[in-house]
Design a protein around this motif. Structure first.
Motif, PDB file in Angstrom:
ATOM      1  N   ARG A   1      34.922  25.398   3.499  1.00 46.27           N
ATOM      2  CA  ARG A   1      35.185  26.752   4.001  1.00 46.27           C
ATOM      3  C   ARG A   1      36.594  27.208   3.638  1.00 46.27           C
ATOM      4  O   ARG A   1      36.809  28.382   3.298  1.00 46.27           O
ATOM      5  CB  ARG A   1      34.996  26.774   5.513  1.00 46.27           C
ATOM      6  CG  ARG A   1      33.550  26.652   5.968  1.00 46.27           C
ATOM      7  CD  ARG A   1      33.468  26.501   7.473  1.00 46.27           C
ATOM      8  NE  ARG A   1      32.080  26.433   7.928  1.00 46.27           N
ATOM      9  CZ  ARG A   1      31.716  26.131   9.177  1.00 46.27           C
ATOM     10  NH1 ARG A   1      32.662  25.873  10.096  1.00 46.27           N
ATOM     11  NH2 ARG A   1      30.444  26.092   9.513  1.00 46.27           N
TER      12      ARG A   1
ATOM     13  N   GLN B   1      36.602  28.173  -0.020  1.00 45.27           N
ATOM     14  CA  GLN B   1      35.923  29.450  -0.208  1.00 45.27           C
ATOM     15  C   GLN B   1      36.783  30.611   0.272  1.00 45.27           C
ATOM     16  O   GLN B   1      36.759  31.701  -0.318  1.00 45.27           O
ATOM     17  CB  GLN B   1      34.586  29.438   0.552  1.00 45.27           C
ATOM     18  CG  GLN B   1      33.550  28.499  -0.032  1.00 45.27           C
ATOM     19  CD  GLN B   1      33.123  28.903  -1.431  1.00 45.27           C
ATOM     20  OE1 GLN B   1      33.177  30.084  -1.804  1.00 45.27           O
ATOM     21  NE2 GLN B   1      32.695  27.920  -2.218  1.00 45.27           N
ATOM     22  N   ALA B   2      37.567  30.404   1.322  1.00 43.59           N
ATOM     23  CA  ALA B   2      38.459  31.466   1.795  1.00 43.59           C
ATOM     24  C   ALA B   2      39.525  31.777   0.758  1.00 43.59           C
ATOM     25  O   ALA B   2      39.888  32.947   0.554  1.00 43.59           O
ATOM     26  CB  ALA B   2      39.103  31.042   3.124  1.00 43.59           C
TER      27      ALA B   2
ATOM     28  N   ARG C   1      37.770  33.795  -1.954  1.00 45.97           N
ATOM     29  CA  ARG C   1      37.487  35.171  -1.526  1.00 45.97           C
ATOM     30  C   ARG C   1      38.743  36.023  -1.556  1.00 45.97           C
ATOM     31  O   ARG C   1      38.691  37.219  -1.836  1.00 45.97           O
ATOM     32  CB  ARG C   1      36.888  35.169  -0.112  1.00 45.97           C
ATOM     33  CG  ARG C   1      35.444  34.759  -0.039  1.00 45.97           C
ATOM     34  CD  ARG C   1      34.837  35.174   1.291  1.00 45.97           C
ATOM     35  NE  ARG C   1      35.582  34.617   2.406  1.00 45.97           N
ATOM     36  CZ  ARG C   1      35.331  33.437   2.978  1.00 45.97           C
ATOM     37  NH1 ARG C   1      34.337  32.682   2.506  1.00 45.97           N
ATOM     38  NH2 ARG C   1      36.051  33.016   3.995  1.00 45.97           N
ATOM     39  N   GLU C   2      39.870  35.403  -1.273  1.00 44.55           N
ATOM     40  CA  GLU C   2      41.136  36.134  -1.318  1.00 44.55           C
ATOM     41  C   GLU C   2      41.428  36.641  -2.723  1.00 44.55           C
ATOM     42  O   GLU C   2      42.009  37.720  -2.896  1.00 44.55           O
ATOM     43  CB  GLU C   2      42.247  35.207  -0.841  1.00 44.55           C
ATOM     44  CG  GLU C   2      43.593  35.861  -0.691  1.00 44.55           C
ATOM     45  CD  GLU C   2      44.614  34.887  -0.142  1.00 44.55           C
ATOM     46  OE1 GLU C   2      44.760  34.803   1.088  1.00 44.55           O
ATOM     47  OE2 GLU C   2      45.250  34.193  -0.954  1.00 44.55           O
TER      48      GLU C   2
ATOM     49  N   SER D   1      39.020  37.378  -4.969  1.00 42.88           N
ATOM     50  CA  SER D   1      38.005  38.367  -5.333  1.00 42.88           C
ATOM     51  C   SER D   1      38.260  39.711  -4.666  1.00 42.88           C
ATOM     52  O   SER D   1      38.030  40.756  -5.268  1.00 42.88           O
ATOM     53  CB  SER D   1      36.614  37.840  -4.947  1.00 42.88           C
ATOM     54  OG  SER D   1      36.358  36.601  -5.578  1.00 42.88           O
ATOM     55  N   ALA D   2      38.716  39.702  -3.417  1.00 43.26           N
ATOM     56  CA  ALA D   2      38.957  40.952  -2.687  1.00 43.26           C
ATOM     57  C   ALA D   2      40.282  40.851  -1.952  1.00 43.26           C
ATOM     58  O   ALA D   2      40.327  40.665  -0.731  1.00 43.26           O
ATOM     59  CB  ALA D   2      37.814  41.228  -1.711  1.00 43.26           C
TER      60      ALA D   2
ATOM     61  N   GLN E   1      41.977  41.039   2.632  1.00 38.41           N
ATOM     62  CA  GLN E   1      42.555  39.860   3.271  1.00 38.41           C
ATOM     63  C   GLN E   1      43.833  40.247   3.988  1.00 38.41           C
ATOM     64  O   GLN E   1      44.724  40.872   3.412  1.00 38.41           O
ATOM     65  CB  GLN E   1      42.838  38.773   2.226  1.00 38.41           C
ATOM     66  CG  GLN E   1      41.606  38.355   1.431  1.00 38.41           C
ATOM     67  CD  GLN E   1      40.552  37.692   2.297  1.00 38.41           C
ATOM     68  OE1 GLN E   1      40.874  37.019   3.257  1.00 38.41           O
ATOM     69  NE2 GLN E   1      39.299  37.885   1.935  1.00 38.41           N
TER      70      GLN E   1
END
Length: 762
Positions: A12, A15-16, A19-20, A22-23, A27
């Protein structure tokens, strides 16, 4: 927590982090996810193999699905974990190395970063613990004859641009962290890490830790040098390096524990006592400096080479250190120049040369110029370029690349000193750094005493002052940081997000008690940046010749990001005045003559000369976006080129914006309006034609404001050249000699590198 729960928690966190990337706009705590992920492994080193497996799976997935934007962050995260880890199976090292070699098929900068990781992984796979040991020795300036490389991090803050509270908070955090890591503690970490990495489960980590804590300073130094010798000798052995390495470390292990070594191997005791304690990777030695002037950079770099802890490798290096640094002297043009002769005084005939054995037995001359020369076929040549060029790929405007190979001082000996200069501030601080960089290069072109022995790396952390009178000016002062964030998403996530955290740190009350263990986020982020940020982006420095009187010599200055020009308005038109009033257009702005070199992809020279009435002009060396296209229309003779991305421009170019006064005639009379025209150029000359004076601002800095200007010229700043006399070639005719001298006299443009994690990602 069970193994499946631990793996799920690490998954997790990874993945965080992804994600930071990607977007990033969604965040709220950018940069904290990476820090918290590394802290989880630091608190429990047993999680390292599990995290390595997760990162490898994500890398393989990104490679197969062509998600390239996460490859470089994953590679840096993987290398950071492997540098600290001790219990990673050999199979994971080979799997990581194989994956990095597969990534070499990708375009730059992915293949460049993958190659660096593959080289480090190959050394770590051969001898476990190599990366950790070399990192600590270099960053902490520990003495070692087998690994003499030394690093120093110099943090520069200008008190005029950064508030006193921010300076104090950073200084206290650095001091609090460094008071807890003495040279003795760093040597203990090196010994313990090397034994655990090589012996694995056979090493009783708890007993080693207790024994090292109780060892005297002399015994600790003995263990430290034995471990360093084992690692470096194992790395230098072509065959059976690991077997000999294990034998040497087992001998050191038994010497350390004594008779308790056999007992420790059979000891089952309390599981908590047998659990390996975490071995931290100490933060580098950072020195804090308040920016006082452009000559300060040269002085601080000279102090790095004069540190008493620096080890002298040999008589040759000792003599070379005397050149420029053996005598205390202040930098300046009054210094005497070293002898620049490159030819020997002998005949050059082979039979007149002494035998090699006799020459080897001859005593070395302590004179600097003789120590800097080497015999090669009757000609003595310098071992560094005579034009004073520093390491680094010549690179073009905003082009990225790996730093060039260090120039060898002696056979088998490269640069042993690295200075990592980290500056905090906004675009004005970078302009001041560019002037200091140019001043440094000018001094080196005269004496050339720092460049052969010192590798200079530049880093930048944007800190916008919260005390600016207008908040709207903050984005304007952070244009270069915005460009770096667009060029390198990992820089945007890790470095550009530090500004709010630094201001929060300054608002917190200072903690004067440094006895407790600190867990500093800012210092950890700085450490991560200077360690992993190895890919430079080169920025062109531009020279400005400023004329206040055309009959006198111009004043010269430089800028890195922006030049802004405004016309002196004697009396601005009143609000609500009739736009078609006769003479209103003539009283606004000034008639300017512009002569510039049109920027073409074909590199063909094309000069354009135009005249127009304008109120101001802005030259920007930083594009506003990575996909910035050239204008598709032209106004009043302004040229235009086919649309092309700014990152694809492979030559130096300036983005010029002119505020033009456009006059028009119609039935009601004359009127005027304002229009902004943009174009690209590599050089430009601007002159006022109707005695209206101009005001120039360089790099948005009030220190570098020039008033009452009638003409200015802008072109790429040339690389400072040495005063080496040109050698004559008698076999060339005068015309050919003149053509060759003209070619040699054309200096290449001077570019300042700023290190990021990946360089420019297309």
């Amino acid at each position: 927590m069970e193994g499946s729960d631990v793996e799920l928690d690490l998954q997790r966190s990874v993945q965080a982090v992804l994600r930071e990337l990607s977007a990033p706009a969604l965040q709220s705590n950018q940069g904290m996810w990476r820090w918290s992920l590394h802290k989880k492994v630091d608190r429990d080193p047993a999680k390292s193999p599990m995290l390595v497996r997760i990162l490898l799976r994500e890398l393989e997935k990104a490679d197969s699905e062509d998600h390239r934007h996460v490859i470089i962050p994953l590679l840096h995260t993987l290398m950071y974990v492997l540098t600290k880890a001790t219990g990673v199976p050999e199979e994971l090292y080979w799997r990581s190395y194989t994956l990095c070699t597969q990534l070499l098929t990708l375009p730059a900068p992915y293949c460049t970063v993958a190659l660096d990781c593959a080289i480090q992984l190959k050394a770590e796979t051969a001898i476990p613990g190599t990366l950790y040991q070399r990192t600590v020795i270099a960053e902490q300036n520990l003495r070692s004859e087998l690994y003499p490389y030394q690093e120093r991090v110099l943090l520069f803050v200008d008190p005029e641009l950064v508030s006193a509270s921010v300076c104090s908070a950073l200084l206290l955090e650095i001091q609090a962290a460094q008071e807890q890591q003495s040279p003795e503690s760093c040597m203990r970490h090196v010994v313990a890490h090397a034994l655990q990495a090589a012996l694995g489960e056979a090493c009783h980590a708890g007993a080693v830790h207790r024994k090292l804590q109780a060892s005297s300073h002399s015994d600790l130094e003995h263990y430290f040098h034995a471990v360093v010798a084992a690692v470096e000798q194992g790395a230098g052995e072509a065959s059976q390096g690991l077997a000999g390495h294990l034998e040497r470390l087992e001998e050191t292990y038994r010497l350390l524990l004594g008779p308790a070594a056999d007992v420790a191997e059979r000891c089952t005791g309390d599981p908590l006592q047998d659990q390996p304690p975490g071995i931290p990777l100490p933060s580098p030695a950072i020195t804090f400096h308040l920016w006082t002037g452009q000559e300060q950079l040269w002085k601080e770099l000279a102090r790095v080479l004069r540190l008493p802890s620096q080890l002298r490798l040999s008589a040759e290096l000792e003599a070379l250190d005397l050149q420029g640094l053996g005598q205390a002297r202040s930098p300046g043009p009054e210094r005497s120049l070293a002898r620049e002769s490159v030819l020997s005084a002998d005949s050059g005939i082979e039979r007149d040369l002494p035998p090699e054995a006799e020459e080897a037995r001859a005593p070395r001359s302590p004179e600097p110029e003789r120590a800097a020369l080497r015999r090669q076929g009757g000609v003595r040549k310098r071992l560094w370029p005579p034009d004073g060029s520093a390491s680094g790929t010549p690179g073009l405007h905003r082009r990225t690349g790996r730093p060039g190979r260090d120039w060898e001082l002696l056979p088998g000996v490269a640069r042993v000193h690295t200075a990592r200069v980290l500056v905090l501030g906004d675009d004005r601080m970078l302009g001041r750094l560019a002037r200091a960089y140019l001043w440094l290069r000018k001094q080196e072109s005269q004496d050339f005493c720092l460049t052969p022995r010192l590798s200079l790396q530049l880093y930048y952390i944007p800190v916008l002052s919260s005390q600016e009178p207008t908040v709207s000016r903050q984005p304007e002062l952070g244009e270069l940081a915005t460009f770096l964030g667009r060029a390198d998403p990992w820089y945007q996530s890790t470095v550009n997000t530090l500004c709010p955290a630094i201001h929060k740190l300054a608002e917190m009350p200072p903690c004067l008690d440094t006895s407790h263990t600190v867990n500093p986020f800012i210092l950890d982020a700085i450490t991560y940046y200077v360690r992993m940020g190895t890919q430079p982006i080169y920025f062109q420095i531009y020279r400005v010749k400023i004329f206040s009187d055309l009959s006198q010599e111009p004043t010269e200055d430089i800028f890195l990001t922006e030049l802004k020009m405004k016309i002196h308005e004697p009396k601005p038109p009143k609000e609500g005045a009739s736009p078609w009033r006769r003479g209103a257009a003539e009283s606004l702005g000034a008639e300017l003559s512009l002569s510039y070199q049109k920027a073409l992809l074909s590199h063909r020279p094309r000069e354009v000369i135009i005249s127009l009435r304008a109120t101001g002009l802005v030259l920007k060396a930083i594009p506003t976006s990575n996909t910035e296209v050239l204008p598709s229309n032209s106004v009043l003779g302004f040229p235009h080129c086919p649309p092309v991305a700014a990152s694809a421009m492979d030559h130096t170019c300036l983005n010029v914006s002119v505020e033009e006064v456009v006059k028009s005639c119609h039935l009601a009379g004359r009127s005027f309006s304002m229009a902004t025209n943009t174009f690209r150029t590599s050089s430009i000359q601007v002159q006022s034609q109707d005695r209206r004076l101009m005001t120039l601002w360089l790099d948005k800095d009030d220190r570098h404001t020039f008033r009452d200007v009638v003409r200015f010229e802008v072109d790429p700043c040339p690389e400072p050249c040495s005063r080496t006399p040109k050698s004559k070639m008698p076999w060339l005719n005068p015309q050919e000699q003149k053509a060759m001298e003209k070619t040699k006299a054309m200096p290449r443009p001077l570019q300042m590198p700023i290190n990021t994690f990946s360089g420019i990602i297309q």
